[in-house]
Scaffold this active site. Structure first.
Site, PDB file in Angstrom:
ATOM      1  N   ASP A  34       0.845  -1.189   0.000  1.00 21.73           N
ATOM      2  CA  ASP A  34       0.000   0.000   0.000  1.00 21.73           C
ATOM      3  C   ASP A  34       0.887   1.247   0.000  1.00 21.73           C
ATOM      4  O   ASP A  34       2.041   1.196   0.432  1.00 21.73           O
ATOM      5  CB  ASP A  34      -0.936   0.010   1.218  1.00 21.73           C
ATOM      6  CG  ASP A  34      -2.157   0.882   0.992  1.00 21.73           C
ATOM      7  OD1 ASP A  34      -3.203   0.340   0.571  1.00 21.73           O
ATOM      8  OD2 ASP A  34      -2.067   2.109   1.199  1.00 21.73           O
ATOM      9  N   ASP A  53       4.489   2.213  -4.385  1.00 24.47           N
ATOM     10  CA  ASP A  53       3.773   3.169  -5.223  1.00 24.47           C
ATOM     11  C   ASP A  53       3.458   2.467  -6.538  1.00 24.47           C
ATOM     12  O   ASP A  53       4.339   2.238  -7.361  1.00 24.47           O
ATOM     13  CB  ASP A  53       4.674   4.398  -5.447  1.00 24.47           C
ATOM     14  CG  ASP A  53       4.006   5.410  -6.369  1.00 24.47           C
ATOM     15  OD1 ASP A  53       2.856   5.171  -6.795  1.00 24.47           O
ATOM     16  OD2 ASP A  53       4.657   6.429  -6.658  1.00 24.47           O
ATOM     17  N   TYR A 142     -14.905   7.502 -12.915  1.00 25.30           N
ATOM     18  CA  TYR A 142     -14.682   6.170 -12.336  1.00 25.30           C
ATOM     19  C   TYR A 142     -15.141   5.097 -13.334  1.00 25.30           C
ATOM     20  O   TYR A 142     -14.421   4.138 -13.614  1.00 25.30           O
ATOM     21  CB  TYR A 142     -15.473   6.084 -11.032  1.00 25.30           C
ATOM     22  CG  TYR A 142     -15.425   4.756 -10.311  1.00 25.30           C
ATOM     23  CD1 TYR A 142     -14.277   4.320  -9.679  1.00 25.30           C
ATOM     24  CD2 TYR A 142     -16.569   3.955 -10.228  1.00 25.30           C
ATOM     25  CE1 TYR A 142     -14.248   3.120  -8.994  1.00 25.30           C
ATOM     26  CE2 TYR A 142     -16.553   2.757  -9.532  1.00 25.30           C
ATOM     27  CZ  TYR A 142     -15.391   2.338  -8.922  1.00 25.30           C
ATOM     28  OH  TYR A 142     -15.379   1.153  -8.246  1.00 25.30           O
ATOM     29  N   LYS A 146     -13.206   2.216 -15.466  1.00 21.83           N
ATOM     30  CA  LYS A 146     -13.536   0.791 -15.351  1.00 21.83           C
ATOM     31  C   LYS A 146     -13.761   0.167 -16.728  1.00 21.83           C
ATOM     32  O   LYS A 146     -13.279  -0.944 -16.995  1.00 21.83           O
ATOM     33  CB  LYS A 146     -14.770   0.592 -14.459  1.00 21.83           C
ATOM     34  CG  LYS A 146     -14.501   0.852 -12.979  1.00 21.83           C
ATOM     35  CD  LYS A 146     -13.401  -0.039 -12.421  1.00 21.83           C
ATOM     36  CE  LYS A 146     -13.174   0.103 -10.940  1.00 21.83           C
ATOM     37  NZ  LYS A 146     -11.915  -0.522 -10.488  1.00 21.83           N
TER      38      LYS A 146
HETATM   39  N1  SER Z   1     -18.534   0.995  -4.494  1.00 26.61           N
HETATM   40  C1  SER Z   1     -18.177   1.714  -5.683  1.00 26.61           C
HETATM   41  C2  SER Z   1     -18.583   3.129  -5.621  1.00 26.61           C
HETATM   42  O1  SER Z   1     -19.613   3.380  -5.044  1.00 26.61           O
HETATM   43  C3  SER Z   1     -18.823   1.090  -6.877  1.00 26.61           C
HETATM   44  O2  SER Z   1     -18.007   0.144  -7.411  1.00 26.61           O
HETATM   45  O3  SER Z   1     -17.930   3.967  -6.159  1.00 26.61           O
END
Ligand code: SER
Length: 315
Positions: A34, A53, A142, A146
């Site tokens: 970590d 890192d 995000y 993904k």
């Molecule tokens: N738990 C995550 C979030 O809420 C979803 O993959 O961003």
């Protein structure tokens, strides 16, 4: 899997995945890495733990070689709500850690697990019984990371033969370490708040459904998928998995069965509400069931009871 490096091990998933892997593969075969000093210090009490890192290819690579790693679990990610506050940072961290993991997996012959998410879907995705293969046009950074990650991981498998595998995790409910910066976090926070203060103010609208999973099922999923016979995998990156779908109102009603005095109200966060609304209400996980035997054990009733017991001991 013999020698496993868990990258980003100090977070919600890693905190429970590391001891789970130790039980299956032996203490000495699990390395917990970590970037945060406090996480490394905390993990050192229970695991071989290293400060690292994931964005620095050279030092990350030296660790893979030093410990003769054959499997990498890349758990590094800024979650959905935090990502909307810092989009460039989210891209750099989420994709940087993945690219380095793919590069090192390719160079060192490692298998690689990187979680994807319900966040990979967006408004134009069918929300009810979201199919395994469907429209993926997320509107969060995000989610963009993904989807890109799923495509890149499949690319590395087809192009270079890297053994990449992944699941699309729903919100994960757990009692080891709080999640941070996610849209599904409410389903964890609520237990800590009602047990501490007797009340909870929810940032998600009362009738917004999202898929959820209890941590013991999430851990089983990871091992089952990584141990699965590759010949049976028609998909790789990434499998829909789920085990419950509920909205805040339903979860709170269930909690009230055990804690009738608990008070719930709402202060909806518009960013989180918009994200939650764009995600599936309920995914179809039949491909995971057929291809590698996904078979979750927990439901809303048992999860709620277990969370109240376990969180109750901590607060
Ligand atoms: N738990 C995550 C979030 O809420 C979803 O993959 O961003």
């Amino acid at each position: 899997m013999k020698r496993i490096l868990v990258v980003g091990a100090g977070g919600q998933i890693g905190t429970e995945l590391v001891p789970f892997l130790q039980k299956h593969y032996g203490y000495d075969n699990i390395i917990a890495g970590d970037a945060k000093d406090e996480s490394v210090a905390r993990m050192a009490e229970q695991a071989i733990s290293v400060k690292m890192d994931a964005l620095d290819l050279e030092s990350y690579g030296s660790l893979v070689r030093k410990y003769k790693v054959d499997t990498i679990f890349n758990l590094v990610a800024l979650l959905s709500a935090t990502g909307e506050r810092f989009p460039e940072k989210a891209w750099n961290i989420n994709m940087g850690a993945l690219m380095n993991s793919l590069t090192l997996a390719k160079e060192n012959g490692c298998a690689l697990f990187t979680p994807s998410s319900i966040g990979a879907f967006g408004e134009s995705t069918p929300h009810d019984m979201t199919p395994q293969d469907t429209v993926m046009r997320p509107n969060t950074i995000y989610g963009v990371c993904k989807v890109t990650g799923e495509l890149l991981s499949d690319y590395y498998f087809h192009r270079y033969g890297v053994d990449t595998r992944s699941v699309r995790f729903p919100g994960i409910i757990s009692n080891g370490c709080l999640p941070g910066g996610g849209t599904t976090d409410y389903a964890v926070e609520v237990f800590y708040e009602v047990l501490r203060k007797g009340r909870y103010t929810c940032p998600i609208p009362k009738d917004t459904y999202m898929d959820m999973l209890y941590m013991p099922d999430a851990l089983d999923a990871v091992i089952q998928l990584m141990e699965a016979d590759p010949a049976k995998l028609k998909h790789r990156n990434s499998f829909n998995i789920t085990c419950m779908s509920f909205c805040p109102e339903q979860l709170f009603a269930k909690i009230r069965e055990h804690l009738p005095e608990a008070v719930f109200d709402y202060a909806v966060d518009p960013v989180k509400a918009a994200i939650a609304d764009s995600w599936p209400d309920r995914m179809d996980d039949s491909c995971a069931r057929a291809e590698w035997g996904w078979n979750p054990q927990w439901d809303l009733d048992r999860m709620t009871k277990d969370m109240i017991e376990k969180v109750g001991r901590k607060v």
